[in-house]
Design a protein around this motif. Structure first.
Motif, mmCIF file in Angstrom:
data_model
loop_
_atom_site.group_PDB
_atom_site.id
_atom_site.type_symbol
_atom_site.label_atom_id
_atom_site.label_comp_id
_atom_site.label_asym_id
_atom_site.label_seq_id
_atom_site.Cartn_x
_atom_site.Cartn_y
_atom_site.Cartn_z
ATOM 1 N N ALA A 1 34.270 4.316 45.210
ATOM 2 C CA ALA A 1 33.893 2.961 45.641
ATOM 3 C C ALA A 1 33.736 2.971 47.153
ATOM 4 C CB ALA A 1 34.977 1.962 45.233
ATOM 5 N N VAL A 2 32.617 2.426 47.637
ATOM 6 C CA VAL A 2 32.343 2.360 49.081
ATOM 7 C C VAL A 2 32.104 0.906 49.452
ATOM 8 C CG1 VAL A 2 30.724 3.033 50.904
ATOM 9 C CG2 VAL A 2 31.402 4.703 49.172
ATOM 10 N N ASP A 3 32.850 0.420 50.451
ATOM 11 C CA ASP A 3 32.743 -0.980 50.857
ATOM 12 C C ASP A 3 31.603 -1.158 51.876
ATOM 13 O OD1 ASP A 3 33.479 -3.589 50.621
ATOM 14 O OD2 ASP A 3 35.524 -3.329 51.357
ATOM 15 N N TYR A 4 31.273 -2.401 52.187
ATOM 16 C CA TYR A 4 30.262 -2.739 53.212
ATOM 17 C C TYR A 4 28.953 -1.964 52.985
ATOM 18 C CZ TYR A 4 34.756 -3.672 55.669
ATOM 19 O OH TYR A 4 36.020 -4.057 56.019
ATOM 20 N N ALA A 5 28.459 -1.994 51.769
ATOM 21 C CA ALA A 5 27.331 -1.127 51.406
ATOM 22 C C ALA A 5 26.054 -1.450 52.182
ATOM 23 C CB ALA A 5 27.063 -1.240 49.905
ATOM 24 N N ASP A 6 25.744 -2.741 52.356
ATOM 25 C CA ASP A 6 24.480 -3.072 53.031
ATOM 26 C C ASP A 6 24.451 -2.537 54.462
ATOM 27 O OD1 ASP A 6 23.215 -4.258 50.915
ATOM 28 O OD2 ASP A 6 23.744 -6.319 51.463
ATOM 29 N N THR A 7 25.611 -2.477 55.121
ATOM 30 C CA THR A 7 25.664 -2.011 56.509
ATOM 31 C C THR A 7 25.632 -0.488 56.617
ATOM 32 O OG1 THR A 7 26.990 -3.946 57.063
ATOM 33 C CG2 THR A 7 27.004 -2.167 58.672
ATOM 34 N N ASN A 8 26.173 0.203 55.618
ATOM 35 C CA ASN A 8 26.460 1.634 55.825
ATOM 36 C C ASN A 8 25.736 2.633 54.935
ATOM 37 O OD1 ASN A 8 28.601 1.352 57.913
ATOM 38 N ND2 ASN A 8 29.516 0.122 56.293
ATOM 39 N N LEU A 9 25.179 2.191 53.818
ATOM 40 C CA LEU A 9 24.507 3.184 52.989
ATOM 41 C C LEU A 9 23.210 3.639 53.652
ATOM 42 C CD1 LEU A 9 26.628 2.632 50.865
ATOM 43 C CD2 LEU A 9 24.828 2.347 49.162
ATOM 44 N N VAL A 10 22.893 4.913 53.448
ATOM 45 C CA VAL A 10 21.678 5.506 53.993
ATOM 46 C C VAL A 10 20.884 6.094 52.828
ATOM 47 C CG1 VAL A 10 20.751 7.320 55.483
ATOM 48 C CG2 VAL A 10 22.817 6.078 56.170
ATOM 49 N N ALA A 11 19.598 5.727 52.714
ATOM 50 C CA ALA A 11 18.755 6.273 51.646
ATOM 51 C C ALA A 11 18.424 7.728 51.949
ATOM 52 C CB ALA A 11 17.469 5.458 51.536
ATOM 53 N N LEU A 12 18.437 8.562 50.916
ATOM 54 C CA LEU A 12 18.113 9.973 51.099
ATOM 55 C C LEU A 12 16.624 10.197 50.881
ATOM 56 C CD1 LEU A 12 21.000 11.755 49.169
ATOM 57 C CD2 LEU A 12 20.819 11.235 51.604
ATOM 58 N N VAL B 1 25.790 -7.516 47.450
ATOM 59 C CA VAL B 1 24.940 -6.410 47.934
ATOM 60 C C VAL B 1 23.476 -6.743 47.668
ATOM 61 C CG1 VAL B 1 24.368 -3.968 47.633
ATOM 62 C CG2 VAL B 1 26.765 -4.715 47.601
ATOM 63 N N THR B 2 22.652 -6.666 48.714
ATOM 64 C CA THR B 2 21.241 -7.028 48.561
ATOM 65 C C THR B 2 20.295 -5.833 48.694
ATOM 66 O OG1 THR B 2 21.035 -7.495 50.933
ATOM 67 C CG2 THR B 2 21.632 -9.345 49.497
ATOM 68 N N ARG B 3 20.727 -4.768 49.384
ATOM 69 C CA ARG B 3 19.796 -3.673 49.721
ATOM 70 C C ARG B 3 19.804 -2.524 48.722
ATOM 71 N NH1 ARG B 3 21.181 -1.155 54.945
ATOM 72 N NH2 ARG B 3 19.211 -0.076 54.603
ATOM 73 N N TRP B 4 20.792 -2.477 47.809
ATOM 74 C CA TRP B 4 20.966 -1.274 46.972
ATOM 75 C C TRP B 4 21.088 -1.639 45.508
ATOM 76 C CZ3 TRP B 4 19.849 2.599 50.011
ATOM 77 C CH2 TRP B 4 20.076 2.431 51.383
ATOM 78 N N PRO C 1 41.829 5.736 36.578
ATOM 79 C CA PRO C 1 40.876 4.674 36.196
ATOM 80 C C PRO C 1 39.588 4.741 37.020
ATOM 81 C CG PRO C 1 43.084 3.786 36.523
ATOM 82 C CD PRO C 1 43.124 5.202 37.008
ATOM 83 N N ASP C 2 38.442 4.425 36.384
ATOM 84 C CA ASP C 2 37.168 4.354 37.118
ATOM 85 C C ASP C 2 37.246 3.238 38.158
ATOM 86 O OD1 ASP C 2 36.267 6.305 35.438
ATOM 87 O OD2 ASP C 2 34.850 5.030 34.336
ATOM 88 N N PRO C 3 36.646 3.428 39.350
ATOM 89 C CA PRO C 3 36.640 2.356 40.360
ATOM 90 C C PRO C 3 35.637 1.255 40.001
ATOM 91 C CG PRO C 3 35.409 4.245 41.175
ATOM 92 C CD PRO C 3 35.944 4.643 39.822
ATOM 93 N N ALA C 4 35.870 0.065 40.567
ATOM 94 C CA ALA C 4 34.916 -1.054 40.435
ATOM 95 C C ALA C 4 34.460 -1.416 41.845
ATOM 96 C CB ALA C 4 35.592 -2.245 39.773
ATOM 97 N N PRO C 5 33.204 -1.898 42.010
ATOM 98 C CA PRO C 5 32.751 -2.239 43.371
ATOM 99 C C PRO C 5 33.390 -3.532 43.867
ATOM 100 C CG PRO C 5 31.039 -2.762 41.767
ATOM 101 C CD PRO C 5 32.168 -2.117 40.995
ATOM 102 N N SER C 6 33.680 -3.595 45.193
ATOM 103 C CA SER C 6 34.047 -4.864 45.812
ATOM 104 C C SER C 6 32.780 -5.722 45.888
ATOM 105 C CB SER C 6 34.606 -4.617 47.215
ATOM 106 O OG SER C 6 33.587 -4.064 48.033
ATOM 107 N N ALA C 7 32.923 -7.001 46.296
ATOM 108 C CA ALA C 7 31.758 -7.885 46.352
ATOM 109 C C ALA C 7 30.671 -7.320 47.264
ATOM 110 C CB ALA C 7 32.187 -9.275 46.823
ATOM 111 N N ALA C 8 31.084 -6.716 48.396
ATOM 112 C CA ALA C 8 30.113 -6.173 49.360
ATOM 113 C C ALA C 8 29.914 -4.670 49.200
ATOM 114 C CB ALA C 8 30.569 -6.480 50.787
ATOM 115 N N GLY C 9 30.508 -4.107 48.171
ATOM 116 C CA GLY C 9 30.497 -2.651 48.038
ATOM 117 C C GLY C 9 29.744 -2.152 46.823
#
Ligand code: ZN
Ligand code: ZN
Length: 346
Positions: free
Chosen positions: A123-134, A73-76, A19-27
């Motif tokens: 699916a990646v959790d805690y997106a606002d804290t950990n994602l890095v823009a390329l 998620v606010t940053r992505w 099954p395709d993943p779904a994002p968590s609230a913060a992910g």
């Protein structure tokens, strides 16, 4: 989606529809464009990592585009090109609040604490804290190669090792971690000695900046060889492989008040390696670990990449397809090939 799945430790993984993943609230959910092959995935598959729950999808060195974001998620947003460090901090525990997301008490690790990126989507959790823009100019395969070995080496050399210009740095093991460490230490102005078992890898290490090499298969006394080249021992030494022999040598070849950084994993039978404790005391040696790197520290590393002082694309080895990943994963303990293998076809 298609994913590489294993149902038992040590049994061949297979490409399956799941099954395709779904994002968590913060992910977020990321469409994977590239994902690196790493010996840590092999350890997870073998059952050496207590975080892995079966059935499991490995893969933790990823880059791609955001496909969907959770409600918090606010940053992505959809379409953003991103990567993540392999240890994602929760953003609100004591360690995260002190700026040490790499040792977060509730850390998220794709491919270990959750299904990973040997798949079309992750699916990646805690997106606002950990994602890095390329940055525009950074391709996905190179970006994927950063997330584990390169950033851990950056932290090992810059933050944990505190390498100074002119210092002697010994790097034991010239796989992905070691070659990254050699490139980064050289960019910091250090003089690097590469140690490995094969002349082929030592020659590549020299291309990455090593000024001297020690062949640990041909030399009876690696510690003596490093002390001879450095006239007294390395200021900083890295065990980039993770084995009782390389760990011991990396500490034993230090000069007085030198600093050892353990980057290669020591799991299973190697978890309690012996160290020369009398030397550690008498010479006031410092012993550190290095475990990933905080997302906010990518800024300095990206600046060095954009300026051309670091060239991680030189460490990218073979590009393979998802269908080829199970066989490649099972072979990861055999140290074959040079550089970091990356899955780029899904
Ligand atoms: Zn890795
Ligand atoms: Zn945390």
């Amino acid at each position: 989606m298609k994913a590489v799945l294993f149902e038992q430790f040590g049994q061949p993984p297979r490409v399956q529809n799941v099954p395709d993943p779904a994002p968590s609230a913060a992910g977020v959910v990321i469409k994977v464009e590239a994902t690196g092959l790493c010996r840590s995935d092999w350890h997870g598959w073998m059952g050496h990592d207590p975080d892995v729950v079966l059935p499991h999808v490995p893969g933790h060195e990823l880059a791609g585009t955001v496909l969907a974001a959770g409600s918090q998620v606010t940053r992505w947003k959809k379409g953003d090109r991103v990567t993540v460090p392999f240890v994602g901090g929760c953003g609100h525990c004591h360690e995260c609040n002190s700026g040490n997301h790499q040792v977060c008490e509730q850390q998220f690790q794709p491919g270990f604490t959750a299904w990973g990126s040997f798949a079309e989507y992750v699916a990646v959790d805690y997106a606002d804290t950990n994602l890095v823009a390329l940055p525009e100019e950074l391709d996905f395969a190179t970006a994927a190669s950063l997330g584990c070995r390169f950033v851990t080496s950056f932290r090992a050399i810059v933050d944990q090792g505190r390498v100074k210009p002119g210092a002697w740095v010994a790097v034991h093991g010239c796989g992905g971690v070691g070659l990254s460490a050699i490139m980064i230490a050289t960019a910091m102005g250090a003089n690097v000695i590469a140690v490995d078992l094969t002349e082929e890898k030592l020659a590549f290490a020299q291309e990455m900046g090593a000024v001297a090499t020690v062949n640990a298969r041909a030399s009876k006394d690696v510690v003596g060889a490093v002390k001879e080249i450095t006239k007294g021992g390395a200021h900083v030494s890295i065990d980039a492989l993770g084995s009782p022999a390389t760990c011991f040598n990396s500490i034993a070849n230090l000069r007085r008040r030198g600093r050892h950084v353990q980057v290669g994993l020591m799991v299973g039978d190697h978890a309690r390696a012996s160290v020369p404790m009398a030397q550690i005391i008498a010479h006031e040696l410092e012993i550190y670990g290095s475990h990933g790197m905080q997302a906010f520290r990518y800024q300095d590393m990206m600046a060095m990449i954009r300026a051309g002082k670091l060239a991680p694309q030189k460490l990218v080895g073979k590009h393979i397809s998802l269908d080829e990943a199970p066989a490649a994963l099972m072979a990861m303990d055999r140290f074959e090939g040079i550089g970091i293998g990356v899955i780029t076809r899904f």
